[in-house]
Design a protein around this motif. Structure first.
Motif, PDB file in Angstrom:
ATOM      1  N   LYS A 315     -11.633  12.063   6.185  1.00 28.27           N
ATOM      2  CA  LYS A 315     -12.273  12.587   7.551  1.00 28.27           C
ATOM      3  C   LYS A 315     -13.629  12.252   7.415  1.00 28.27           C
ATOM      4  O   LYS A 315     -14.094  11.829   8.597  1.00 28.27           O
ATOM      5  CB  LYS A 315     -11.612  14.045   7.596  1.00 28.27           C
ATOM      6  CG  LYS A 315     -10.300  14.396   7.714  1.00 28.27           C
ATOM      7  CD  LYS A 315     -10.030  16.074   7.920  1.00 28.27           C
ATOM      8  CE  LYS A 315      -8.553  16.127   8.026  1.00 28.27           C
ATOM      9  NZ  LYS A 315      -8.362  17.485   8.164  1.00 28.27           N
ATOM     10  N   ALA A 316     -14.320  12.546   6.368  1.00 29.28           N
ATOM     11  CA  ALA A 316     -15.862  12.422   6.598  1.00 29.28           C
ATOM     12  C   ALA A 316     -16.339  11.162   6.936  1.00 29.28           C
ATOM     13  O   ALA A 316     -17.219  10.742   7.701  1.00 29.28           O
ATOM     14  CB  ALA A 316     -16.294  12.789   4.853  1.00 29.28           C
ATOM     15  N   ILE A 317     -15.550   9.843   6.307  1.00 30.48           N
ATOM     16  CA  ILE A 317     -15.859   8.582   6.550  1.00 30.48           C
ATOM     17  C   ILE A 317     -15.558   8.190   7.728  1.00 30.48           C
ATOM     18  O   ILE A 317     -16.105   7.596   8.503  1.00 30.48           O
ATOM     19  CB  ILE A 317     -15.446   7.794   5.498  1.00 30.48           C
ATOM     20  CG1 ILE A 317     -15.833   6.175   5.896  1.00 30.48           C
ATOM     21  CG2 ILE A 317     -13.953   7.475   5.123  1.00 30.48           C
ATOM     22  CD1 ILE A 317     -17.490   6.364   5.837  1.00 30.48           C
ATOM     23  N   VAL A 318     -14.265   8.478   8.117  1.00 26.15           N
ATOM     24  CA  VAL A 318     -14.207   8.191   9.712  1.00 26.15           C
ATOM     25  C   VAL A 318     -14.669   9.094  10.711  1.00 26.15           C
ATOM     26  O   VAL A 318     -15.324   8.166  11.634  1.00 26.15           O
ATOM     27  CB  VAL A 318     -12.367   8.590   9.851  1.00 26.15           C
ATOM     28  CG1 VAL A 318     -11.832   8.462  11.381  1.00 26.15           C
ATOM     29  CG2 VAL A 318     -11.514   7.745   9.042  1.00 26.15           C
ATOM     30  N   ASN A 319     -15.204   9.957  10.545  1.00 31.78           N
ATOM     31  CA  ASN A 319     -15.937  10.695  11.536  1.00 31.78           C
ATOM     32  C   ASN A 319     -17.405  10.072  11.361  1.00 31.78           C
ATOM     33  O   ASN A 319     -17.917  10.055  12.620  1.00 31.78           O
ATOM     34  CB  ASN A 319     -16.097  12.291  10.865  1.00 31.78           C
ATOM     35  CG  ASN A 319     -16.441  13.271  12.081  1.00 31.78           C
ATOM     36  OD1 ASN A 319     -16.159  12.919  13.299  1.00 31.78           O
ATOM     37  ND2 ASN A 319     -17.130  14.216  11.829  1.00 31.78           N
ATOM     38  N   ARG A 320     -17.989   9.592  10.114  1.00 34.48           N
ATOM     39  CA  ARG A 320     -19.218   9.000  10.124  1.00 34.48           C
ATOM     40  C   ARG A 320     -19.166   7.702  10.884  1.00 34.48           C
ATOM     41  O   ARG A 320     -20.273   7.437  11.635  1.00 34.48           O
ATOM     42  CB  ARG A 320     -19.516   8.728   8.856  1.00 34.48           C
ATOM     43  CG  ARG A 320     -20.934   8.256   8.815  1.00 34.48           C
ATOM     44  CD  ARG A 320     -21.268   8.195   7.124  1.00 34.48           C
ATOM     45  NE  ARG A 320     -21.520   9.415   6.473  1.00 34.48           N
ATOM     46  CZ  ARG A 320     -22.657  10.322   6.770  1.00 34.48           C
ATOM     47  NH1 ARG A 320     -23.635   9.925   7.530  1.00 34.48           N
ATOM     48  NH2 ARG A 320     -22.643  11.499   6.176  1.00 34.48           N
ATOM     49  N   MET A 321     -18.025   7.152  10.859  1.00 31.72           N
ATOM     50  CA  MET A 321     -17.832   5.562  11.230  1.00 31.72           C
ATOM     51  C   MET A 321     -17.544   5.566  12.701  1.00 31.72           C
ATOM     52  O   MET A 321     -18.292   4.706  13.486  1.00 31.72           O
ATOM     53  CB  MET A 321     -16.833   4.681  10.754  1.00 31.72           C
ATOM     54  CG  MET A 321     -17.270   4.399   9.145  1.00 31.72           C
ATOM     55  SD  MET A 321     -18.644   3.508   8.952  1.00 31.72           S
ATOM     56  CE  MET A 321     -17.795   1.928   9.411  1.00 31.72           C
ATOM     57  N   TRP A 322     -16.989   6.829  12.973  1.00 26.84           N
ATOM     58  CA  TRP A 322     -16.797   6.827  14.681  1.00 26.84           C
ATOM     59  C   TRP A 322     -18.071   7.023  15.381  1.00 26.84           C
ATOM     60  O   TRP A 322     -18.313   6.656  16.462  1.00 26.84           O
ATOM     61  CB  TRP A 322     -15.857   7.956  14.935  1.00 26.84           C
ATOM     62  CG  TRP A 322     -15.327   8.078  16.372  1.00 26.84           C
ATOM     63  CD1 TRP A 322     -15.947   8.951  17.117  1.00 26.84           C
ATOM     64  CD2 TRP A 322     -14.204   7.427  17.094  1.00 26.84           C
ATOM     65  NE1 TRP A 322     -15.329   8.999  18.352  1.00 26.84           N
ATOM     66  CE2 TRP A 322     -14.156   7.944  18.471  1.00 26.84           C
ATOM     67  CE3 TRP A 322     -13.356   6.722  16.655  1.00 26.84           C
ATOM     68  CZ2 TRP A 322     -13.225   7.659  19.374  1.00 26.84           C
ATOM     69  CZ3 TRP A 322     -12.347   6.253  17.579  1.00 26.84           C
ATOM     70  CH2 TRP A 322     -12.361   6.734  18.879  1.00 26.84           C
ATOM     71  N   LYS A 364     -13.721  -2.697   7.299  1.00 25.49           N
ATOM     72  CA  LYS A 364     -13.986  -3.725   8.291  1.00 25.49           C
ATOM     73  C   LYS A 364     -12.626  -3.600   9.185  1.00 25.49           C
ATOM     74  O   LYS A 364     -12.754  -3.623  10.390  1.00 25.49           O
ATOM     75  CB  LYS A 364     -13.919  -5.045   7.701  1.00 25.49           C
ATOM     76  CG  LYS A 364     -15.209  -5.473   7.032  1.00 25.49           C
ATOM     77  CD  LYS A 364     -15.025  -7.111   6.449  1.00 25.49           C
ATOM     78  CE  LYS A 364     -16.558  -7.561   5.893  1.00 25.49           C
ATOM     79  NZ  LYS A 364     -16.587  -8.745   5.631  1.00 25.49           N
ATOM     80  N   GLN A 365     -11.407  -3.309   8.519  1.00 25.49           N
ATOM     81  CA  GLN A 365     -10.057  -2.901   9.441  1.00 25.49           C
ATOM     82  C   GLN A 365     -10.634  -1.496  10.417  1.00 25.49           C
ATOM     83  O   GLN A 365     -10.279  -1.505  11.659  1.00 25.49           O
ATOM     84  CB  GLN A 365      -9.000  -2.524   8.772  1.00 25.49           C
ATOM     85  CG  GLN A 365      -8.383  -3.807   8.141  1.00 25.49           C
ATOM     86  CD  GLN A 365      -7.119  -3.309   7.597  1.00 25.49           C
ATOM     87  OE1 GLN A 365      -6.331  -2.972   8.012  1.00 25.49           O
ATOM     88  NE2 GLN A 365      -6.618  -3.771   6.474  1.00 25.49           N
ATOM     89  N   LEU A 366     -11.249  -0.549   9.922  1.00 30.75           N
ATOM     90  CA  LEU A 366     -11.564   0.457  10.833  1.00 30.75           C
ATOM     91  C   LEU A 366     -12.628   0.158  11.697  1.00 30.75           C
ATOM     92  O   LEU A 366     -12.556   0.683  12.751  1.00 30.75           O
ATOM     93  CB  LEU A 366     -12.447   1.883   9.688  1.00 30.75           C
ATOM     94  CG  LEU A 366     -12.704   3.069  10.434  1.00 30.75           C
ATOM     95  CD1 LEU A 366     -11.627   3.629  11.085  1.00 30.75           C
ATOM     96  CD2 LEU A 366     -13.208   3.939   9.333  1.00 30.75           C
ATOM     97  N   MET A 367     -13.522  -0.560  11.594  1.00 24.43           N
ATOM     98  CA  MET A 367     -14.568  -1.140  12.383  1.00 24.43           C
ATOM     99  C   MET A 367     -14.029  -1.961  13.603  1.00 24.43           C
ATOM    100  O   MET A 367     -14.192  -1.817  14.699  1.00 24.43           O
ATOM    101  CB  MET A 367     -15.428  -2.182  11.885  1.00 24.43           C
ATOM    102  CG  MET A 367     -16.290  -1.465  10.876  1.00 24.43           C
ATOM    103  SD  MET A 367     -17.524  -2.691   9.956  1.00 24.43           S
ATOM    104  CE  MET A 367     -18.410  -1.383   8.746  1.00 24.43           C
ATOM    105  N   VAL A 368     -12.874  -2.737  13.162  1.00 26.26           N
ATOM    106  CA  VAL A 368     -11.988  -3.276  14.273  1.00 26.26           C
ATOM    107  C   VAL A 368     -11.180  -2.369  15.127  1.00 26.26           C
ATOM    108  O   VAL A 368     -11.073  -2.399  16.288  1.00 26.26           O
ATOM    109  CB  VAL A 368     -10.754  -4.403  13.572  1.00 26.26           C
ATOM    110  CG1 VAL A 368      -9.888  -4.720  14.636  1.00 26.26           C
ATOM    111  CG2 VAL A 368     -11.582  -5.628  12.829  1.00 26.26           C
ATOM    112  N   TRP A 369     -10.503  -1.326  14.453  1.00 26.00           N
ATOM    113  CA  TRP A 369      -9.894  -0.360  15.321  1.00 26.00           C
ATOM    114  C   TRP A 369     -10.730   0.116  16.467  1.00 26.00           C
ATOM    115  O   TRP A 369     -10.463   0.399  17.459  1.00 26.00           O
ATOM    116  CB  TRP A 369      -9.391   0.825  14.583  1.00 26.00           C
ATOM    117  CG  TRP A 369      -8.390   0.405  13.539  1.00 26.00           C
ATOM    118  CD1 TRP A 369      -7.745  -0.792  13.242  1.00 26.00           C
ATOM    119  CD2 TRP A 369      -8.190   1.362  12.331  1.00 26.00           C
ATOM    120  NE1 TRP A 369      -7.078  -0.727  12.184  1.00 26.00           N
ATOM    121  CE2 TRP A 369      -7.141   0.307  11.470  1.00 26.00           C
ATOM    122  CE3 TRP A 369      -8.341   2.415  11.855  1.00 26.00           C
ATOM    123  CZ2 TRP A 369      -6.715   0.893  10.131  1.00 26.00           C
ATOM    124  CZ3 TRP A 369      -7.600   3.040  10.648  1.00 26.00           C
ATOM    125  CH2 TRP A 369      -7.017   2.177  10.005  1.00 26.00           C
TER     126      TRP A 369
END
Length: 551
Positions: A315-322, A364-369
């Motif tokens: 959660k912490a990294i998804v939140n930071r990247m979002w 990188k996949q998260l960035m594409v999403w």
């Protein structure tokens, strides 16, 4: 480049091509649809309608800034405009993430972002510091250049041992994260930083008292702190002097505050004066061995393993990247998760976090999403149908339009450099020195317990002078032979053609009729001095909000 070639390239920016893409013809990761459906449902529930899709060229500028830390050059913008494939946006994202031409810039950008997250913008530059900033940056650049899985990077940062300085025996750049955080105050800085950055849990207040809203209690803080009691940063001196050269991060036996290394406990006091005992216990209640002998229990390695299993890591990294791409996270602030913190789109947040773990922590996949999702495509212009969606006024973010934000100081510098081809004089070391000197003007550090800092364009006199008349700006608007602006000024071509190149390069759009009218008026005022007119226009563009904002 001859002006004729510039004009030919400019001709690729055909009005009307914007919005020609048919998203349905593009195969996107299922997470993109998941984001879009969740957003559309949320907008309907909140009674807001999203802004229109942003102009493609402006979106191109946006994605360059967010993925590699600078705006596109004129040629890169033209290359994107020429791509007529339905998948042109996905093509661009994949190119910036995976093409060898951009690997170094991608790694530098994200290495800088994470250096600032882990040690701050001043980390490694203080007097008597044990942190080697170049060592930290080297480690992170390598991680991003290789697309190291995020969980592996976190594990290495939390468990690292070795030297902080490149070129020394046993160098391990990951040690720079904890080098200044473990020696003083019984490792409380390490406790607060690891839990906040990697698990999204702000526990620093609970060092001294139970938090009134947070579920974390004082006992949990000291149990987490116990994981760092075997760690020390040893000072290594310049031969024959007492000057610190670098540090070595080691694990060593911890005797415990009661002098019993087989059960190495620590003590802390409640506000009522009652003394309590703590042993290493993870946030989910998992206990590890109490021994302080490293051979029996390596506490940091145990912590690293437990963190790898925690959903808070995801959660912490998804939140930071979002937040990096959308301007706000699912929570505000991004590193304060828990039932006390209101969450936007909680189900989507949970699913994306789970998906990120299930796709091997591939950043990188998260960035594409995120970059291919609908909210990232939207215009930054608010409409009457979504003007209530304004997080700056305390509203929970609904992501119904793109939230405008200032470039970071690093993004601004790199964008000025690429837009003007300035800062190319001298050796690489000289260019780096000028960049560092320039950057210092934008760092504002606040003296809080958490060492908060930020970069701002707050209109201070030094910042304004630097943007108005600093060395980089003077170089950027130079019309000397061989300069970028000079090459445009000295070649044949109409005023409109030359001004168009400036606007496309700086702002990613063509000039409006009133802006062309101003250019003609300036040329008259300048008595047909084309170079002078272009200098005035270029200076105004570089100092405009439209240039320094990501929108």
């Amino acid at each position: 480049m001859p002006l004729a070639a510039w004009v030919v390239l400019a001709g690729t920016f055909v009005p009307g091509a914007v919005g020609a893409e048919k998203p349905g013809a593009v195969t996107l990761p299922p997470q993109v649809e998941k984001i879009d459906l969740a957003m559309q449902a949320g907008w309907a529930d909140a009674g807001v309608k999203p802004s229109p899709v942003e102009d493609e060229l402006k979106w191109c500028r946006r994605v360059y800034l967010d993925l590699i830390g600078r705006i596109p050059s004129f040629e890169e913008l033209a290359e994107f405009a020429k791509d007529k494939a339905p998948s042109k946006k996905l093509n661009l994202v994949q190119k910036l993430l995976n093409d060898d031409r951009y690997t170094e810039e991608y790694a530098n950008h994200w290495g800088t972002v994470w250096t600032n997250v882990l040690i701050g913008r001043n980390g490694g530059m203080e007097d008597r510091t044990l942190t080697d900033r170049s060592g930290m940056q080297k480690y992170l650049r390598d991680c991003f250049a290789r697309n190291k899985p995020y969980n592996d990077m976190v594990y290495e940062l939390v468990t690292a041992t070795g030297s902080t300085k490149p070129g020394t025996e046993g160098f391990n750049g990951a040690t720079n994260f904890l080098a200044m955080k473990v020696n003083e105050e019984d490792g409380t800085q390490a406790t607060a930083a690891v839990s906040r950055i990697f698990l999204g849990l702000q526990v620093q207040c609970t060092q001294c008292h139970n938090h009134p809203f947070n579920q974390w209690k004082q006992q949990k803080f000291w149990e987490f702190n116990a994981f760092f009691r075997q760690t020390r940063a040893l000072r290594k001196f310049v031969a024959g002097t007492r000057d610190v050269d670098h540090a070595e991060l080691i694990n060593q036996d911890f005797a415990g505050e009661g002098g019993r290394p087989d059960q190495a406990e620590i003590y802390f006091q409640l506000r009522n004066g009652l003394t309590k005992v703590a042993y290493p216990v993870f946030i989910d209640g998992t206990e590890i061995g109490k021994s302080g002998f490293v051979e029996q229990v390596n506490r940091r390695e145990e912590l690293g393993q437990l963190m790898m299993q925690s959903p808070f890591l995801d959660k912490a990294i998804v939140n930071r990247m979002w937040s990096h791409f959308l301007g706000y996270g699912f929570t505000k602030p991004i590193d304060d998760l828990g039932p006390h913190s209101p969450t936007s789109f909680p189900e989507l947040f949970e699913e994306l976090s789970s998906d990120f773990r299930n796709t091997s922590y591939d950043l990188k996949q998260l960035m594409v999403w995120i970059t291919m999702s609908q909210p990232y495509q939207l215009s930054s212009r608010m409409t009457s149908n979504n003007e209530t969606d304004d997080p700056s006024q305390g509203e929970t973010p609904k992501f119904s339009h793109f939230y405008t934000r200032q470039m970071s100081a690093e993004q601004l510098f790199q964008s000025l450099a690429v837009a003007t081809q300035a800062n190319r004089k001298g050796s690489l070391e000289e260019q780096a020195r000028r960049r560092d000197e320039w950057m210092k003007q934008f760092v504002v550090a606040f003296g809080t317990d958490e060492g908060d800092e930020t970069t701002t364009f707050n209109g201070s006199i030094p910042q304004s002078l630097m943007m108005f008349n600093g060395e980089l700006i003077r170089e950027a608007i130079s019309t000397d032979p061989g300069s970028w602006l000079g090459s445009i000024a000295q070649q044949k071509g109409s005023v409109a053609e030359k001004v168009q190149i400036l606007f496309l390069t700086g702002l990613g759009r063509r000039p409006r009729s009133e802006e062309l009218s101003i250019a003609n008026q300036l040329l008259v005022a300048r008595k047909n001095d084309m170079g002078g007119m272009l200098q005035d226009m270029w200076w105004a563009i570089l100092n405009s909000n439209e240039f320094i904002f990501n929108h």
